[in-house]
Scaffold this active site. Structure first.
Site, PDB file in Angstrom:
ATOM      1  N   CYS A   1      10.263   0.718   1.982  1.00  0.00           N
ATOM      2  CA  CYS A   1       9.140   1.589   2.334  1.00  0.00           C
ATOM      3  C   CYS A   1       8.418   1.143   3.604  1.00  0.00           C
ATOM      4  O   CYS A   1       7.516   1.834   4.069  1.00  0.00           O
ATOM      5  CB  CYS A   1       8.126   1.655   1.193  1.00  0.00           C
TER       6      CYS A   1
ATOM      7  N   VAL B   1       9.771  -6.976   9.003  1.00  0.00           N
ATOM      8  CA  VAL B   1      11.180  -6.591   8.869  1.00  0.00           C
ATOM      9  C   VAL B   1      11.924  -6.601  10.201  1.00  0.00           C
ATOM     10  O   VAL B   1      13.159  -6.485  10.220  1.00  0.00           O
ATOM     11  CB  VAL B   1      11.333  -5.212   8.192  1.00  0.00           C
TER      12      VAL B   1
ATOM     13  N   SER C   1      11.984  10.533   6.317  1.00  0.00           N
ATOM     14  CA  SER C   1      10.858  11.443   6.466  1.00  0.00           C
ATOM     15  C   SER C   1      11.409  12.830   6.770  1.00  0.00           C
ATOM     16  O   SER C   1      12.506  12.964   7.331  1.00  0.00           O
ATOM     17  CB  SER C   1       9.944  11.008   7.619  1.00  0.00           C
TER      18      SER C   1
ATOM     19  N   PHE D   1       2.088  12.985   2.709  1.00  0.00           N
ATOM     20  CA  PHE D   1       1.607  12.294   1.513  1.00  0.00           C
ATOM     21  C   PHE D   1       0.225  11.696   1.718  1.00  0.00           C
ATOM     22  O   PHE D   1      -0.161  11.345   2.835  1.00  0.00           O
ATOM     23  CB  PHE D   1       2.597  11.199   1.096  1.00  0.00           C
TER      24      PHE D   1
ATOM     25  N   LEU E   1       3.166   4.420  -0.404  1.00  0.00           N
ATOM     26  CA  LEU E   1       4.368   4.727  -1.176  1.00  0.00           C
ATOM     27  C   LEU E   1       4.973   3.463  -1.774  1.00  0.00           C
ATOM     28  O   LEU E   1       5.446   3.469  -2.910  1.00  0.00           O
ATOM     29  CB  LEU E   1       5.402   5.416  -0.283  1.00  0.00           C
TER      30      LEU E   1
ATOM     31  N   TYR F   1       9.731   8.445  16.169  1.00  0.00           N
ATOM     32  CA  TYR F   1       9.651   8.460  14.707  1.00  0.00           C
ATOM     33  C   TYR F   1      10.798   9.277  14.113  1.00  0.00           C
ATOM     34  O   TYR F   1      11.478   8.829  13.179  1.00  0.00           O
ATOM     35  CB  TYR F   1       8.303   9.036  14.282  1.00  0.00           C
TER      36      TYR F   1
ATOM     37  N   ASP G   1       5.613  -7.499   2.849  1.00  0.00           N
ATOM     38  CA  ASP G   1       4.624  -6.762   3.634  1.00  0.00           C
ATOM     39  C   ASP G   1       3.983  -7.705   4.645  1.00  0.00           C
ATOM     40  O   ASP G   1       4.052  -8.940   4.500  1.00  0.00           O
ATOM     41  CB  ASP G   1       3.542  -6.159   2.719  1.00  0.00           C
TER      42      ASP G   1
ATOM     43  N   SER H   1       0.840  -1.204   0.000  1.00  0.00           N
ATOM     44  CA  SER H   1       0.000   0.000   0.000  1.00  0.00           C
ATOM     45  C   SER H   1       0.870   1.247   0.000  1.00  0.00           C
ATOM     46  O   SER H   1       2.091   1.177   0.191  1.00  0.00           O
ATOM     47  CB  SER H   1      -0.920   0.022   1.230  1.00  0.00           C
TER      48      SER H   1
ATOM     49  N   LYS I   1      13.837   7.866  11.712  1.00  0.00           N
ATOM     50  CA  LYS I   1      14.037   8.383  10.359  1.00  0.00           C
ATOM     51  C   LYS I   1      15.334   9.174  10.251  1.00  0.00           C
ATOM     52  O   LYS I   1      15.998   9.160   9.205  1.00  0.00           O
ATOM     53  CB  LYS I   1      12.841   9.243   9.947  1.00  0.00           C
TER      54      LYS I   1
END
Length: 261
Positions: free
Chosen positions: A85, A59, A154, A200, A18, A167, A37, A16, A171
């Site tokens: 992603c 992951v 990000s 996004f 990006l 977060y 995924d 899904s 990133k």
């Protein structure tokens, strides 16, 4: 790198948002794409639609990632392309006071660690294992090009907002490791770049109320809208195909600079 018929590729988080847009864009060039995924239903559907293969992969799991690469390589051969992603986020203040009773709490360390495990360590895990596989390949050009890797960071990695400590740290780590990894792999002909998306229009954002989305779009200098996943995919393709694109962290954000909140 020329993406042509049967070029093997892996896209994590490819079911899904990006990742899906990127998987579709790479497949449209003729590549054979393996989607990593957790969402089996969506992942299988996208893989079927683009003539690829779905691998259910968490992951954070060494076994899952190893099994995913084994399945992808059995189906398509050793990948020359990896796009990372897969990622998550949360919004928790480092320490805060309850408005109801004044009690004080802090960011649960387990929640902080989980974001780091997925976004940073999970990304590195996939890079290291994919790069090791790419080293077995013959070069594609006189430059010695063996493969290319694109990561997703990000804008929060540079100007994180309140509640984004985990977060932003995860990133920021992806941003910080891009150049050292590119240098690690420079003698082997493997390029590494990272995209820093802004706000996004992904499935997560689609769940937000219309007024929230409108306010976010208005905060973007130009164009005053949310980014489209296809625009991320467009930049990912440029990073993959342009042989001189290496060791870079590129913002894709409509010139936004995030406010504190």
């Amino acid at each position: 790198m020329e993406i042509s018929s049967n070029t093997p590729a892996v896209v994590t988080g490819g079911a899904s948002g990006l990742g899906e847009a990127t998987a579709r864009a790479i497949a449209a060039k003729g590549a054979k794409v393996a989607i990593f995924d957790m969402n089996e239903e969506k992942g299988e559907a996208v893989a079927k639609d683009i003539g690829g293969v779905f691998c259910k992969v968490n992951v954070t799991s060494e076994e899952d990632v190893d099994a995913g690469f084994a399945k992808a390589r059995e189906a398509h051969g050793q990948e020359r392309i990896l796009v990372n992603c897969a990622g998550i986020g949360n919004a928790i203040k480092t320490a805060s006071r309850s408005k109801e009773d004044g009690s004080i709490k802090h960011f649960p360390l387990s929640a902080f660690e989980f974001v780091i495990q997925v976004n940073l360590i999970g990304t590195f895990r996939c890079i290291a294992k994919s790069a090791a596989g790419m080293l077995t390949l013959d070069p594609l050009s006189d430059d010695g090009d063996r493969g290319a890797i694109v990561n997703t960071a990000s804008v929060a990695g540079e100007d994180g907002q309140m509640g984004q400590a985990a977060y932003a740290a995860s990133k920021g780590g992806v941003i910080g490791m891009t150049l050292p990894i590119a240098r690690d792999l420079m003698s082997e002909g493997i390029r590494v770049n990272t995209i820093l998306p802004g706000i996004f229009n992904t499935p997560l954002m689609n769940a937000a109320p219309p007024q929230v989305k409108e306010a976010l779009a208005a905060s973007v200098p130009f164009p005053k809208r949310l980014g489209n996943p296809e625009e991320y995919a467009q930049l990912a393709l440029t990073m993959l195909e342009c042989g001189y694109f290496n060791g870079e962290d590129v913002r894709l954000d409509g010139a936004i600079r995030m406010a504190p909140r």
